[in-house]
Design a protein around this motif. Structure first.
Motif, mmCIF file in Angstrom:
data_model
loop_
_atom_site.group_PDB
_atom_site.id
_atom_site.type_symbol
_atom_site.label_atom_id
_atom_site.label_comp_id
_atom_site.label_asym_id
_atom_site.label_seq_id
_atom_site.Cartn_x
_atom_site.Cartn_y
_atom_site.Cartn_z
ATOM 1 N N PHE A 61 125.943 51.697 66.544
ATOM 2 C CA PHE A 61 126.507 52.183 65.154
ATOM 3 C C PHE A 61 125.719 52.365 64.202
ATOM 4 O O PHE A 61 125.397 53.397 63.806
ATOM 5 N N ILE A 62 124.441 51.891 63.483
ATOM 6 C CA ILE A 62 123.851 52.191 62.504
ATOM 7 C C ILE A 62 122.778 53.270 62.882
ATOM 8 O O ILE A 62 122.726 54.125 62.564
ATOM 9 N N ASP A 63 122.764 53.265 64.448
ATOM 10 C CA ASP A 63 121.346 54.506 64.259
ATOM 11 C C ASP A 63 122.022 55.540 64.330
ATOM 12 O O ASP A 63 122.191 56.662 64.370
ATOM 13 N N ASP A 64 123.843 55.374 65.246
ATOM 14 C CA ASP A 64 124.424 56.993 64.710
ATOM 15 C C ASP A 64 124.738 57.313 63.909
ATOM 16 O O ASP A 64 125.173 57.494 63.384
ATOM 17 N N LYS A 65 124.558 56.681 62.189
ATOM 18 C CA LYS A 65 124.638 56.157 61.565
ATOM 19 C C LYS A 65 126.883 56.066 61.136
ATOM 20 O O LYS A 65 127.141 56.721 60.597
ATOM 21 N N ASN A 66 127.474 56.118 62.219
ATOM 22 C CA ASN A 66 128.842 55.423 62.027
ATOM 23 C C ASN A 66 129.203 54.400 61.262
ATOM 24 O O ASN A 66 129.449 53.012 62.090
ATOM 25 N N LEU A 67 128.783 54.496 60.183
ATOM 26 C CA LEU A 67 129.788 53.280 58.752
ATOM 27 C C LEU A 67 130.829 52.782 59.685
ATOM 28 O O LEU A 67 130.974 51.231 59.011
ATOM 29 N N ARG A 68 131.498 53.632 59.443
ATOM 30 C CA ARG A 68 133.078 52.887 59.669
ATOM 31 C C ARG A 68 133.629 51.777 60.420
ATOM 32 O O ARG A 68 134.453 50.336 61.246
ATOM 33 N N SER A 122 126.188 42.623 43.596
ATOM 34 C CA SER A 122 125.881 42.324 45.169
ATOM 35 C C SER A 122 125.162 43.756 45.567
ATOM 36 O O SER A 122 125.796 44.965 44.515
ATOM 37 N N GLY A 123 124.270 43.535 46.644
ATOM 38 C CA GLY A 123 124.708 44.652 47.378
ATOM 39 C C GLY A 123 124.975 44.830 48.003
ATOM 40 O O GLY A 123 125.335 44.208 48.493
ATOM 41 N N SER A 124 125.206 46.406 47.773
ATOM 42 C CA SER A 124 127.298 46.864 48.487
ATOM 43 C C SER A 124 126.624 46.617 50.337
ATOM 44 O O SER A 124 125.399 47.361 50.996
ATOM 45 N N THR A 125 127.050 45.655 50.632
ATOM 46 C CA THR A 125 128.027 46.636 52.139
ATOM 47 C C THR A 125 127.663 47.813 52.323
ATOM 48 O O THR A 125 126.838 48.264 53.920
ATOM 49 N N MET A 126 128.586 48.244 52.317
ATOM 50 C CA MET A 126 128.814 49.897 52.059
ATOM 51 C C MET A 126 127.075 50.709 51.917
ATOM 52 O O MET A 126 126.631 51.453 52.652
ATOM 53 N N ASN A 127 126.561 50.367 51.131
ATOM 54 C CA ASN A 127 125.427 51.108 50.706
ATOM 55 C C ASN A 127 123.963 50.488 51.220
ATOM 56 O O ASN A 127 123.155 51.087 51.711
ATOM 57 N N SER A 128 124.322 49.195 51.494
ATOM 58 C CA SER A 128 122.983 48.407 52.554
ATOM 59 C C SER A 128 122.990 48.458 53.670
ATOM 60 O O SER A 128 121.805 48.221 54.051
ATOM 61 N N VAL A 144 130.645 50.430 62.468
ATOM 62 C CA VAL A 144 129.532 48.824 61.796
ATOM 63 C C VAL A 144 131.223 48.077 60.323
ATOM 64 O O VAL A 144 130.570 46.657 60.881
ATOM 65 N N LYS A 145 131.766 48.728 59.995
ATOM 66 C CA LYS A 145 132.535 47.628 58.761
ATOM 67 C C LYS A 145 133.762 47.325 59.698
ATOM 68 O O LYS A 145 133.687 46.060 59.944
ATOM 69 N N ALA A 146 134.280 48.253 60.613
ATOM 70 C CA ALA A 146 134.800 47.563 61.066
ATOM 71 C C ALA A 146 134.881 46.872 62.585
ATOM 72 O O ALA A 146 135.404 45.858 62.361
ATOM 73 N N HIS A 147 133.010 47.029 62.891
ATOM 74 C CA HIS A 147 132.789 45.782 63.813
ATOM 75 C C HIS A 147 131.995 44.503 63.588
ATOM 76 O O HIS A 147 131.838 43.975 64.210
ATOM 77 N N LEU A 148 131.830 44.513 61.949
ATOM 78 C CA LEU A 148 130.945 43.242 61.629
ATOM 79 C C LEU A 148 131.262 41.926 61.487
ATOM 80 O O LEU A 148 132.520 41.730 61.078
ATOM 81 N N PRO A 149 130.675 41.132 61.848
ATOM 82 C CA PRO A 149 131.334 39.685 62.524
ATOM 83 C C PRO A 149 131.266 39.093 60.837
ATOM 84 O O PRO A 149 131.082 39.096 60.003
ATOM 85 N N GLU A 150 132.959 38.213 61.119
ATOM 86 C CA GLU A 150 132.501 37.463 59.670
ATOM 87 C C GLU A 150 131.761 36.645 59.167
ATOM 88 O O GLU A 150 131.725 36.164 57.838
ATOM 89 N N SER A 151 130.886 36.254 60.146
ATOM 90 C CA SER A 151 129.726 35.470 59.585
ATOM 91 C C SER A 151 128.563 36.455 59.362
ATOM 92 O O SER A 151 127.689 35.645 58.597
ATOM 93 N N TYR A 152 129.015 37.748 58.955
ATOM 94 C CA TYR A 152 127.942 38.398 58.258
ATOM 95 C C TYR A 152 127.635 37.839 56.843
ATOM 96 O O TYR A 152 128.623 37.503 55.853
ATOM 97 N N LEU A 153 125.995 37.526 55.764
ATOM 98 C CA LEU A 153 125.620 36.586 55.535
ATOM 99 C C LEU A 153 125.414 37.978 54.278
ATOM 100 O O LEU A 153 124.726 39.111 53.848
ATOM 101 N N GLN A 154 126.361 37.745 52.981
ATOM 102 C CA GLN A 154 126.252 38.689 51.654
ATOM 103 C C GLN A 154 125.830 37.462 50.258
ATOM 104 O O GLN A 154 126.191 36.004 50.456
ATOM 105 N N THR A 155 124.916 38.164 49.798
ATOM 106 C CA THR A 155 123.869 37.496 48.622
ATOM 107 C C THR A 155 124.743 38.307 47.531
ATOM 108 O O THR A 155 124.784 39.472 47.422
ATOM 109 N N ARG A 156 125.242 37.632 46.462
ATOM 110 C CA ARG A 156 125.585 37.360 45.372
ATOM 111 C C ARG A 156 125.232 36.682 44.451
ATOM 112 O O ARG A 156 125.362 36.101 44.347
#
Length: 190
Positions: A111-118, A79-85, A120-132
């Protein structure tokens, strides 16, 4: 949820292999395999399903992947890693299975504008779509269908229907469920 069958391989080889179990040799295996398709298999012969390899491209929400990850038998995933994408662009409503509050979307994008990955990951809703891309066996897929067919998440219903409707899987599913309806095809179709 989006499901795509990318490839299915090993059907013919698996059927020839199971026909060897019935005492055929390589010269007569095709004929025996075709007879097996017509008459059905007993439960001891269904291990041939392990040799049918299926590649799927699946886009699903994170909450679905958390459940799908419990089926680790014979599965590899890419998959495209959420961490990297996730930091490469602003998120939009189509990045989610269900519409999220615009305020939440604005906060995530800040958070993306501030480049604060932690954050973004902490507040990312469970409905976020991932492709694998998933590589698995037919045996695993049929096991998942048997476990999840009546699950309360609609994505499982959709997934099970997709698996049951895959080319050749209608036949294999009938064999798995000991449905001995007449198969009129040839082994070359497998």
């Amino acid at each position: 949820m989006k499901l795509t069958l990318m490839a299915m391989s090993g059907i013919r080889e698996s059927l020839v292999g199971v026909s060897l179990y019935r005492g055929s040799n390589l010269d007569t295996a095709n004929v025996t395999a075709l007879k097996l398709l017509k008459t059905g298999l007993n439960s001891g012969e269904q291990k041939f399903l392990e040799s049918i390899i299926v590649h799927l491209c699946i886009t699903a929400p994170r909450y679905w992947w958390q459940q799908a990850d419990t089926y680790r038998i014979c599965i590899t995933k890419q998959s495209g890693s959420t961490m990297n994408s996730i930091m490469k662009r602003h998120l939009v409503q189509s990045d989610f299975d269900d519409e999220i509050d615009e305020g939440v979307l604005d906060i995530l994008n800040s958070f993306i504008d501030d480049k604060n990955l932690r954050k973004v990951k902490a507040h990312l809703p469970e409905s976020y779509l991932q492709t694998r891309v998933v590589c698995t066996s037919m045996k695993t897929l049929l096991y998942i269908v048997s476990q999840r067919r009546t699950h309360r998440l609609e994505q499982w219903t959709e997934f099970c229907k997709f698996v049951e409707d895959m080319p050749m899987n209608i036949l294999l599913y009938k064999l798995k469920m000991n449905d001995r309806s007449n198969y009129k095809g040839t082994l070359d179709e497998a």
